[in-house]
Design an enzyme around this catalytic site. Structure first.
Site, mmCIF file in Angstrom:
data_model
loop_
_atom_site.group_PDB
_atom_site.id
_atom_site.type_symbol
_atom_site.label_atom_id
_atom_site.label_comp_id
_atom_site.label_asym_id
_atom_site.label_seq_id
_atom_site.Cartn_x
_atom_site.Cartn_y
_atom_site.Cartn_z
ATOM 1 N N TYR A 296 7.368 6.278 9.491
ATOM 2 C CA TYR A 296 6.490 5.910 10.600
ATOM 3 C C TYR A 296 7.097 4.805 11.465
ATOM 4 C CZ TYR A 296 1.947 5.164 12.896
ATOM 5 O OH TYR A 296 0.915 5.065 13.802
ATOM 6 N N SER B 178 7.757 8.439 3.191
ATOM 7 C CA SER B 178 6.528 8.007 3.858
ATOM 8 C C SER B 178 6.074 9.075 4.857
ATOM 9 C CB SER B 178 6.741 6.640 4.512
ATOM 10 O OG SER B 178 5.517 6.087 4.925
ATOM 11 N N GLN B 179 6.015 8.747 6.158
ATOM 12 C CA GLN B 179 5.688 9.782 7.145
ATOM 13 C C GLN B 179 6.638 10.965 7.008
ATOM 14 O OE1 GLN B 179 4.911 9.517 11.804
ATOM 15 N NE2 GLN B 179 7.089 9.398 11.362
ATOM 16 N N ASP C 115 2.147 0.488 -4.264
ATOM 17 C CA ASP C 115 2.276 0.783 -2.835
ATOM 18 C C ASP C 115 0.997 0.388 -2.112
ATOM 19 O OD1 ASP C 115 2.729 1.908 -0.318
ATOM 20 O OD2 ASP C 115 3.748 3.657 -1.143
ATOM 21 N N HIS D 288 5.975 0.009 -1.155
ATOM 22 C CA HIS D 288 6.239 1.194 -0.346
ATOM 23 C C HIS D 288 7.724 1.539 -0.236
ATOM 24 C CE1 HIS D 288 5.037 4.395 2.234
ATOM 25 N NE2 HIS D 288 5.637 3.910 3.308
#
Length: 324
Positions: free
Chosen positions: A92, A187-188, A273, A303
């Site tokens: 992201y 992540s994203q 996270d 994360h």
């Protein structure tokens, strides 16, 4: 740092019901068909980079609506025959960065296609090069609520379609073995990889790390920071839109894509996270249709997840399946 969510034992059994629209498959079939029908051709040109021991090229391919999307393609300088490929999606706020910046997969013997994310690339890292030429209704800062009033206009409809078209473009590269294409991202990028694995023709393996964009409602309710809070902020203002917002994002939920993934899949998750609650990642993993599946668990990481250690785990896992 304390655990941010359920215990490991609870996560292994966490299989929430996530809203799935009746027209989910029809929506995506139409969306992808329209993007392919929009036409456009992929173009590959040499990249400006000081890297000399790999071939690094600039790929421009047609994404959603035929709109141009950019990616870096890196591959070994001397290789015999078509190579397996890894298509990677970014986290992201990040972009594809600089040519030659991310070449670990190429150094491991793969064709590495590192895809830019439209409209992002200015939050961290070395930048991006793909605009998103679409407007939006009322939204919070960030991209999570852009076009949120309808799945037709939602931002991630364009991003996921770009991802499918990236796989299409990779499959057509003459130096790629089209039977050995994997998708990955953190992540994203992990959430995008799940969508690409479910929607693309010819993906043979998926490796989502600390995957965002899964079990949206759970994420909005328990995340301690990060992009899920954009949706929470939006709904704190637009109090009468809760049902409509979660209906829209149900078309983009990684849990619903996981139900449709049958290829070998390696997940990762971090139990401390604060951005992607581990229960959201486990929600997707526990709904995965694939028989060949595994999840690497990092009990004391935030994360960043497994970082380089996870890449090593991925490289060994993928080599065992692709014979690379």
């Amino acid at each position: 740092m304390p655990l941010t969510d359920l215990t490991h034992a609870e996560l292994l059994a966490f299989r929430p019901e996530v809203q799935e629209p009746a027209d989910f498959d029809a929506f995506w079939r139409r969306t992808i068909a329209e993007a392919r029908a929009a036409g456009g051709t992929a173009e590959l040109t040499p990249a400006d980079t000081p890297v000399t021991q790999l071939i690094v090229e600039d790929l421009v391919f047609p994404g959603f609506g035929g709109e141009p999307v950019r990616a870096w393609v890196s591959r070994p300088l001397h290789a015999d025959g078509p190579l397996p490929a890894v298509v990677q999606f970014q986290g992201y706020g990040g972009g594809r960065g600089l040519a030659g910046e991310n070449v670990a997969w190429a150094l491991a013997g793969y064709v590495h296609v590192f895809v830019d994310t439209r409209g992002q690339g200015s939050g961290w890292g070395s930048g991006g090069d793909t605009p998103d030429p679409h407007g939006s209704g009322p939204a919070t800062p960030g991209v999570m609520t852009r076009g949120i009033h309808s799945p037709e206009t939602y931002y991630y409809r364009r991003v996921y379609t770009d991802a499918v078209r990236a796989v299409d473009a990779t499959r057509d590269l003459p130096f790629v073995d089209a039977s050995r294409i994997a998708v990955t991202g953190g992540s994203q990028g992990g959430g995008i990889a799940l969508a690409a694995a479910a929607l693309s023709d010819g993906v043979a393996a998926a490796m989502p790390d600390v995957a965002f964009l899964c079990a949206f409602r759970r994420g909005v309710e328990v995340a301690g920071g990060g992009p899920y809070l954009e949706l929470a902020t939006y709904l704190s203002v637009h109090r009468d839109e809760v049902a409509d917002v979660f209906r829209t994002v149900s078309y983009f939920d990684g849990v619903n894509f996981a139900r449709r993934i049958h290829v070998p899949t390696l997940f990762s998750v971090a139990l401390m996270d604060t951005v992607v609650p581990p229960s959201t990642t486990f929600a997707a993993y526990n709904h995965l249709a694939a028989e060949d599946r595994a999840i690497e668990v990092y009990p004391f990481n935030d994360h960043e997840g497994g970082g380089a250690a996870q890449w090593r785990a991925q490289a060994g896992w993928l080599a065992a399946r692709f014979g690379a």
